[in-house]
Design an enzyme around this catalytic site. Sequence first.
Site, PDB file in Angstrom:
ATOM      1  N   HIS A  54       0.852  -1.184   0.000  1.00  0.00           N
ATOM      2  CA  HIS A  54       0.000   0.000   0.000  1.00  0.00           C
ATOM      3  C   HIS A  54       0.892   1.240   0.000  1.00  0.00           C
ATOM      4  O   HIS A  54       2.029   1.207   0.477  1.00  0.00           O
ATOM      5  CB  HIS A  54      -0.902   0.008   1.232  1.00  0.00           C
ATOM      6  CG  HIS A  54      -1.954  -1.053   1.204  1.00  0.00           C
ATOM      7  ND1 HIS A  54      -3.086  -0.956   1.972  1.00  0.00           N
ATOM      8  CD2 HIS A  54      -2.062  -2.217   0.507  1.00  0.00           C
ATOM      9  CE1 HIS A  54      -3.854  -2.019   1.759  1.00  0.00           C
ATOM     10  NE2 HIS A  54      -3.239  -2.793   0.882  1.00  0.00           N
ATOM     11  N   GLU A  56       0.934   3.872   1.763  1.00  0.00           N
ATOM     12  CA  GLU A  56       1.396   4.283   3.087  1.00  0.00           C
ATOM     13  C   GLU A  56       2.535   3.399   3.592  1.00  0.00           C
ATOM     14  O   GLU A  56       3.473   3.886   4.219  1.00  0.00           O
ATOM     15  CB  GLU A  56       0.235   4.250   4.103  1.00  0.00           C
ATOM     16  CG  GLU A  56      -0.916   5.153   3.756  1.00  0.00           C
ATOM     17  CD  GLU A  56      -2.003   4.490   2.915  1.00  0.00           C
ATOM     18  OE1 GLU A  56      -3.123   5.002   2.918  1.00  0.00           O
ATOM     19  OE2 GLU A  56      -1.730   3.469   2.248  1.00  0.00           O
ATOM     20  N   CYS A  84      -6.242   1.968   5.398  1.00  0.00           N
ATOM     21  CA  CYS A  84      -6.884   0.733   5.845  1.00  0.00           C
ATOM     22  C   CYS A  84      -6.390   0.413   7.261  1.00  0.00           C
ATOM     23  O   CYS A  84      -5.502   1.077   7.796  1.00  0.00           O
ATOM     24  CB  CYS A  84      -6.555  -0.410   4.880  1.00  0.00           C
ATOM     25  SG  CYS A  84      -4.837  -0.952   4.970  1.00  0.00           S
ATOM     26  N   CYS A  87      -2.520  -0.220   7.408  1.00  0.00           N
ATOM     27  CA  CYS A  87      -1.703   0.988   7.309  1.00  0.00           C
ATOM     28  C   CYS A  87      -1.873   1.877   8.539  1.00  0.00           C
ATOM     29  O   CYS A  87      -0.901   2.426   9.055  1.00  0.00           O
ATOM     30  CB  CYS A  87      -2.049   1.764   6.036  1.00  0.00           C
ATOM     31  SG  CYS A  87      -1.613   0.864   4.538  1.00  0.00           S
TER      32      CYS A  87
END
Length: 165
Positions: A54, A56, A84, A87
Amino acid sequence: MDYEFFMAKALDEAEHALHRGEFPVGCVTVYEGRVLATGARVRTRLDEVNELDHAEMVALRRVVDQHRPVRRDQVTVFTTLEPCLMCYGAMIVNGIRRIVYAYEDVMGGGTSLDLKGLPPFYDVEMMIVPHVLRRESLILFKKYFSDPKNNYLKGTLLAEYTLKQ
């Protein structure tokens, strides 16, 4: 701090991801008024999907890999999609306390998690700022979900919610 300025940089990262055929999430970490690290979502194409890369997580890894003395509680994370749970948890565990996001993740956003029920984090105070340049982020997600070549998260609640706007 100029939230729109730094979110625009995260949107640039997301747009680059979209042009590579990836899910359009971009992230920028800011410390003392300067960009510390950036990241974009990778590995969302059909032949290489995973749920670890992801934007992040990519940006956080780059922060850690710099080995610079940084007060992480003074780092602000700007991301084009609400983080999410994975993260969000990684940010909390790594001492990040400020998150600014553009577009809400109706399917998997983690920022509403009640930390009071988690003993190691019950006294952690998070600052969450939603919807900064939301419209600009929404445009990128609509482009992504409208493209028949993109299958990642196709048909999900997030895709349907996005395309109805």
